[in-house]
Scaffold this active site. Structure first.
Site, PDB file in Angstrom:
ATOM      1  N   ASN A 110     -10.400   0.288   0.625  1.00  0.00           N
ATOM      2  CA  ASN A 110      -8.937   0.274   0.589  1.00  0.00           C
ATOM      3  C   ASN A 110      -8.484  -0.370  -0.721  1.00  0.00           C
ATOM      4  O   ASN A 110      -8.676  -1.564  -0.918  1.00  0.00           O
ATOM      5  CB  ASN A 110      -8.433  -0.526   1.797  1.00  0.00           C
ATOM      6  CG  ASN A 110      -6.921  -0.682   1.819  1.00  0.00           C
ATOM      7  OD1 ASN A 110      -6.235  -0.394   0.843  1.00  0.00           O
ATOM      8  ND2 ASN A 110      -6.402  -1.164   2.939  1.00  0.00           N
ATOM      9  N   HIS A 131      -2.758   6.966   2.417  1.00  0.00           N
ATOM     10  CA  HIS A 131      -3.311   5.692   1.956  1.00  0.00           C
ATOM     11  C   HIS A 131      -4.667   5.483   2.634  1.00  0.00           C
ATOM     12  O   HIS A 131      -4.815   5.679   3.834  1.00  0.00           O
ATOM     13  CB  HIS A 131      -2.351   4.550   2.302  1.00  0.00           C
ATOM     14  CG  HIS A 131      -2.978   3.219   2.157  1.00  0.00           C
ATOM     15  ND1 HIS A 131      -3.686   2.856   1.027  1.00  0.00           N
ATOM     16  CD2 HIS A 131      -3.046   2.153   3.002  1.00  0.00           C
ATOM     17  CE1 HIS A 131      -4.149   1.630   1.176  1.00  0.00           C
ATOM     18  NE2 HIS A 131      -3.785   1.186   2.371  1.00  0.00           N
ATOM     19  N   CYS A 142       0.814  -1.219   0.000  1.00  0.00           N
ATOM     20  CA  CYS A 142       0.000   0.000   0.000  1.00  0.00           C
ATOM     21  C   CYS A 142       0.850   1.273   0.000  1.00  0.00           C
ATOM     22  O   CYS A 142       0.328   2.370  -0.166  1.00  0.00           O
ATOM     23  CB  CYS A 142      -0.944   0.004   1.188  1.00  0.00           C
ATOM     24  SG  CYS A 142      -1.905  -1.498   1.279  1.00  0.00           S
TER      25      CYS A 142
HETATM   26  N1  ACO Z   1     -18.380  -7.509  10.709  1.00  0.00           N
HETATM   27  C1  ACO Z   1     -18.825  -7.723  11.968  1.00  0.00           C
HETATM   28  N2  ACO Z   1     -18.019  -8.059  12.984  1.00  0.00           N
HETATM   29  C2  ACO Z   1     -16.699  -8.172  12.725  1.00  0.00           C
HETATM   30  C3  ACO Z   1     -16.173  -7.955  11.436  1.00  0.00           C
HETATM   31  C4  ACO Z   1     -17.059  -7.615  10.406  1.00  0.00           C
HETATM   32  N3  ACO Z   1     -16.663  -7.389   9.156  1.00  0.00           N
HETATM   33  N4  ACO Z   1     -14.843  -8.140  11.499  1.00  0.00           N
HETATM   34  C5  ACO Z   1     -14.525  -8.456  12.773  1.00  0.00           C
HETATM   35  N5  ACO Z   1     -15.658  -8.486  13.514  1.00  0.00           N
HETATM   36  C6  ACO Z   1     -15.802  -8.769  14.922  1.00  0.00           C
HETATM   37  C7  ACO Z   1     -14.647  -9.589  15.457  1.00  0.00           C
HETATM   38  O1  ACO Z   1     -14.894 -10.967  15.236  1.00  0.00           O
HETATM   39  C8  ACO Z   1     -14.672  -9.228  16.909  1.00  0.00           C
HETATM   40  O2  ACO Z   1     -15.685  -9.957  17.552  1.00  0.00           O
HETATM   41  P1  ACO Z   1     -15.401 -10.678  18.979  1.00  0.00           P
HETATM   42  O3  ACO Z   1     -15.074  -9.534  19.909  1.00  0.00           O
HETATM   43  O4  ACO Z   1     -16.672 -11.370  19.263  1.00  0.00           O
HETATM   44  O5  ACO Z   1     -14.215 -11.573  18.741  1.00  0.00           O
HETATM   45  C9  ACO Z   1     -15.112  -7.767  16.917  1.00  0.00           C
HETATM   46  O6  ACO Z   1     -15.730  -7.544  15.651  1.00  0.00           O
HETATM   47  C10 ACO Z   1     -13.982  -6.792  17.092  1.00  0.00           C
HETATM   48  O7  ACO Z   1     -12.901  -7.186  16.226  1.00  0.00           O
HETATM   49  P2  ACO Z   1     -11.595  -6.354  16.141  1.00  0.00           P
HETATM   50  O8  ACO Z   1     -10.654  -7.008  15.174  1.00  0.00           O
HETATM   51  O9  ACO Z   1     -11.104  -6.077  17.528  1.00  0.00           O
HETATM   52  O10 ACO Z   1     -12.157  -5.027  15.479  1.00  0.00           O
HETATM   53  P3  ACO Z   1     -11.520  -3.603  15.472  1.00  0.00           P
HETATM   54  O11 ACO Z   1     -12.422  -2.679  16.176  1.00  0.00           O
HETATM   55  O12 ACO Z   1     -10.097  -3.629  15.856  1.00  0.00           O
HETATM   56  O13 ACO Z   1     -11.581  -3.254  13.923  1.00  0.00           O
HETATM   57  C11 ACO Z   1     -10.113  -3.192  11.991  1.00  0.00           C
HETATM   58  C12 ACO Z   1     -10.907  -4.073  12.949  1.00  0.00           C
HETATM   59  C13 ACO Z   1     -11.086  -2.216  11.333  1.00  0.00           C
HETATM   60  C14 ACO Z   1      -9.464  -4.033  10.912  1.00  0.00           C
HETATM   61  C15 ACO Z   1      -9.064  -2.443  12.848  1.00  0.00           C
HETATM   62  O14 ACO Z   1      -8.263  -3.357  13.563  1.00  0.00           O
HETATM   63  C16 ACO Z   1      -8.182  -1.577  12.046  1.00  0.00           C
HETATM   64  O15 ACO Z   1      -8.553  -0.491  11.655  1.00  0.00           O
HETATM   65  N6  ACO Z   1      -6.969  -2.019  11.797  1.00  0.00           N
HETATM   66  C17 ACO Z   1      -6.031  -1.249  10.973  1.00  0.00           C
HETATM   67  C18 ACO Z   1      -5.608  -2.060   9.906  1.00  0.00           C
HETATM   68  C19 ACO Z   1      -6.181  -1.696   8.567  1.00  0.00           C
HETATM   69  O16 ACO Z   1      -6.969  -0.809   8.352  1.00  0.00           O
HETATM   70  N7  ACO Z   1      -5.700  -2.453   7.662  1.00  0.00           N
HETATM   71  C20 ACO Z   1      -6.078  -2.301   6.329  1.00  0.00           C
HETATM   72  C21 ACO Z   1      -5.101  -2.992   5.564  1.00  0.00           C
HETATM   73  S1  ACO Z   1      -3.526  -2.291   5.764  1.00  0.00           S
HETATM   74  C22 ACO Z   1      -3.144  -1.991   4.287  1.00  0.00           C
HETATM   75  O17 ACO Z   1      -3.727  -1.181   3.690  1.00  0.00           O
HETATM   76  C23 ACO Z   1      -2.210  -2.901   3.674  1.00  0.00           C
END
Ligand code: ACO
Length: 322
Positions: free
Chosen positions: A279, A249, A112
């Protein structure tokens, strides 16, 4: 030493649009979960399109708009982590599909961060190739690297391509600074695309699908992007408040907002296309740039900042006078 001037911008998005509600019909997710955590509502997904055909669409638009003679183009760089094949390169195939021949075309994979890495590479290439023009594209079809059963990653990505035609110029005040880093100690936090075929007797490598430690990547992105932007401004001997626009990004609106806060800059200077595109990895900055130029937000003479981050883990910032 010559530097590069962006002559024009273009983008090419797949026809099919998939909304959060569409996703909730095939996996256990909801519009509320996705949009509140990421800012994403819709994304374009390639059906007939490929990474190369999207890049070729960008090349054709850039040439049509600028009326530049293809014989004066020295190189085509496609930043991508999702080429259609390892060989030929997406850039080579895109050159063919755009009806061109004989231009140095190659892919660059910095995930990315790819557009910032490729743009910086282009500024060196105009000197070493002594050419008048070059093309820098980010093109991705991450939908083919995503496990559509995995709601934690599948909801985040979209497909698309964007790019710029650059011209070699003698001006000092264009590409003011680049800061590129790969923090390889954290490489395993974000992986995709291990090839299925293994060498004789070797143990299986990782999954072909996109795998990510979301929390680790969030913390990396917020810390390292703000640091990289600060480092780039120090190199350019400019103040962060000199910038007109920040084009980060487009991974997650929360990351963008947090970086703005860490830098002490109002969030209103951070452009966003997450809502409609999701993304799109290396394509996210050039598609956002094209959109922002066409909307009349990014104007000639303004100071703009590109900052990409992703697998590697890599981060790349460019400060550029548009
Ligand atoms: N829909 C509903 N529930 C979901 C989903 C979904 N799509 N995905 C995960 N959940 C659930 C999980 O199973 C978890 O449930 P649990 O507590 O019962 O186990 C709960 O939601 C919380 O999961 P987390 O992973 O803790 O969610 P978080 O609030 O951290 O959000 C996210 C996840 C958006 C990916 C976050 O970690 C983030 O922003 N990370 C940054 C990384 C990023 O944006 N990467 C993109 C790619 S990087 C690049 O561009 C190469």
């Amino acid at each position: 030493m010559k530097t590069i001037k962006i002559v024009n911008t273009a983008s090419q998005l797949p026809e099919k649009i998939v909304s959060n509600d569409d996703l909730s019909k095939i996996m256990d997710t909801s519009d509320e979960w996705i949009s509140s955590r990421t800012g994403i509502k819709n994304r374009h997904i390639a059906v007939e399109e490929t990474t190369a055909s999207l890049a070729a669409g960008v090349i054709k638009k850039l040439l049509l708009q600028s009326q530049v003679d293809p014989a004066e183009i020295g190189f085509i760089i496609v930043a991508t982590m999702s080429p259609d094949s390892t060989a030929p390169a997406a850039a080579a195939k895109a050159e063919q599909l755009a009806g061109l021949n004989g231009i140095a075309a190659f892919d660059l994979n910095a995930a990315c961060s790819g557009f910032a890495f490729a743009f910086t590479t282009a500024s060196g290439l105009v000197n070493s190739l002594d050419c008048k023009y070059g093309i820098v594209i980010g093109s991705e079809t991450l939908s083919k690297l995503v496990d559509w059963q995995d709601r934690r990653t599948a909801v985040l990505f979209g497909d698309g391509a964007g790019g710029v035609l650059v011209q070699a110029v003698d001006e000092d005040e264009r590409l003011l600074a680049s800061d590129l880093k790969t923090l390889a100690g954290d490489a395993d936090y974000l992986t995709a695309g291990f090839l299925p075929r293994q060498g004789w007797g070797q143990k299986k490598l990782g999954s072909p699908y996109f795998q990510m430690d979301g929390h680790a990547v969030y913390s990396f992105a917020t810390r390292q992007v703000s640091r990289s932007i600060s480092d780039a401004f120090a190199k350019a001997k400019l103040k962060i408040t000199d910038a007109d626009w920040f084009l980060l990004h487009q991974a997650n609106q929360r990351i963008i907002d947090k970086v703005a806060d860490l830098l002490g800059v109002s969030q209103k200077f951070f452009l966003s296309s997450l809502k409609d595109y999701g993304n799109t990895s290396a394509a996210s900055i050039p598609t956002l740039l094209d959109l922002s130029v066409k909307k009349g937000l990014v104007k000639r003479g303004q100071l703009i900042v590109f900052s990409g981050f992703g697998a590697g883990l890599s981060v790349g910032t460019v400060i550029y006078r548009y």
